[in-house]
Design an enzyme around this catalytic site. Structure first.
Site, PDB file in Angstrom:
ATOM      1  N   ASP A  14       1.785   3.500  -0.760  1.00  0.00           N
ATOM      2  CA  ASP A  14       1.240   4.574  -1.579  1.00  0.00           C
ATOM      3  C   ASP A  14      -0.264   4.459  -1.759  1.00  0.00           C
ATOM      4  OD1 ASP A  14       1.497   6.796  -3.633  1.00  0.00           O
ATOM      5  OD2 ASP A  14       0.695   5.190  -4.889  1.00  0.00           O
ATOM      6  N   LEU A  74       0.608  -3.917   2.643  1.00  0.00           N
ATOM      7  CA  LEU A  74       2.025  -4.276   2.537  1.00  0.00           C
ATOM      8  C   LEU A  74       2.317  -4.940   1.193  1.00  0.00           C
ATOM      9  CD1 LEU A  74       2.389  -5.786   6.128  1.00  0.00           C
ATOM     10  CD2 LEU A  74       3.224  -3.547   5.362  1.00  0.00           C
ATOM     11  N   LYS A  97      -4.797  -6.661  -2.817  1.00  0.00           N
ATOM     12  CA  LYS A  97      -4.699  -7.779  -3.739  1.00  0.00           C
ATOM     13  C   LYS A  97      -3.237  -7.937  -4.195  1.00  0.00           C
ATOM     14  CE  LYS A  97      -4.064  -4.765  -7.032  1.00  0.00           C
ATOM     15  NZ  LYS A  97      -2.712  -4.638  -7.633  1.00  0.00           N
TER      16      LYS A  97
END
Length: 329
Positions: A14, A74, A97
């Site tokens: 997203d 990911l 992160k």
């Protein structure tokens, strides 16, 4: 004229679709070459939206010779495997992160990138916004005297039940998802040398990961940082620095929209000053900074917000918070 950095994307998360890919397409510093997914239909859909090639599978993308760098959005638990694979394929890497969920693994990957002359950048967006540089300038000027404490909070509403942030196997949990922000703010504003004094991680009923937490940090001079974070809370994105003579308050600190005009509130006794800054697009700034790091051919300069030592300190603090936290259900 410097050629754009040719970037490809591992995954259709997203944050990639909503924030990073639009910024890459709009940037003169980057040429978005391809997007990969294990789901061909998803890759096709995202590629059509952003005018790039669709690739089925991450390995196939890393094998392409028209890609200089990859962006890895990911789930956190998958970062170390695919960041290492990308570095092994000779690609510069921008990874969401946290870079990994273990300090030791983060250090290993940063060493690997350095040895190969590749840039490895953790995508913490807020540090690229000028409002924080303005706050640090106020601190250097002594506008609130000697800093004594930082109070930082980042909390977001609940996600759908099937969201990856609730899956332990994928590195979910509030600490990794939103706790990174106040921890990084403490380092960004107070500097290195912070230690964890105590922490609490809370897990809501029916969840397998922490959904909120708090941590108390302290430096050797006794300055403290009180940090709170959570998923399933009313939205909060702010910090306040208190000193011997006053305080600075920043709202919309971590995820301001590009058209937001930040207001720094500086209080000294009965005197209150509100400093309004120009809008900035921190996502666009992050893309530009990554492209610059790639062109440098290795680790970003320690004079920039991409300093790898700060990434390592952040990873160490996150490890310490998780180890020392009292866990509540």
């Amino acid at each position: 004229m410097t050629s754009p950095v040719r970037v490809a994307v591992l995954g259709c998360a997203d944050i990639a679709v909503r924030r990073m890919l639009p910024a890459m397409v709009a940037s003169a510093d980057v040429d978005l070459v391809a997007v990969a997914s294990r789901d061909p239909a998803k890759a096709d859909d995202v590629a059509r939206r952003f005018g790039c090639a669709a690739v089925h599978g991450y390995e196939a993308l890393l094998a392409r010779d028209d890609v200089d760098a990859v962006y890895v959005p990911l789930p956190a638990a998958l970062h170390d495997v695919w960041v290492e694979a990308a570095l092994g394929a000779g690609k510069h890497v921008l990874a969401e992160k946290p870079l990994t969920t273990r300090h030791e693994r983060t250090a290993q990957l940063l060493r690997l990138a350095r040895a190969r002359g590749l840039a490895l950048v953790e995508n913490v967006l807020f540090v690229h916004h000028g409002q924080h540089a303005a706050v640090r300038a106020l601190l250097r000027e002594g506008r609130i005297g000697e800093p004594r404490s930082l109070h930082a909070a980042f909390a977001v509403p609940a996600r759908p039940d099937d969201d990856i942030r609730y899956r332990a196997a994928l590195g979910g949990g509030a600490l990794w998802d939103v706790g990174v922000y106040p921890v990084r703010a403490a380092l960004h504003l107070l500097g290195p040398g912070l230690d964890v004094v105590g922490a609490v991680l809370t897990c809501d009923a029916g969840r397998e990961v922490d959904t909120s937490g708090a941590a108390l940090l302290r430096d050797r001079a006794g300055t403290v940082a009180q940090l709170t974070f959570g998923i399933g809370h009313a939205y909060r994105s702010a910090y306040e620095l208190r000193g011997t003579e006053g305080r600075i308050t920043v709202d919309r600190a971590f995820t301001p929209p590009a058209d937001h005009r930040p207001v720094l509130r500086v209080e000294n006794g009965s005197h209150v000053e509100e400093i309004t800054l120009a809008p900035e697009d921190q996502v666009a700034a992050a893309v530009t900074a990554f492209a610059a790091a790639v062109r440098q051919g290795g680790a970003p300069s320690t004079e920039t917000v991409l300093d790898t030592e700060t990434v390592l300190e952040q990873a160490s603090l996150l490890d310490a918070i998780r180890r020392s936290a009292v866990r509540e259900r």
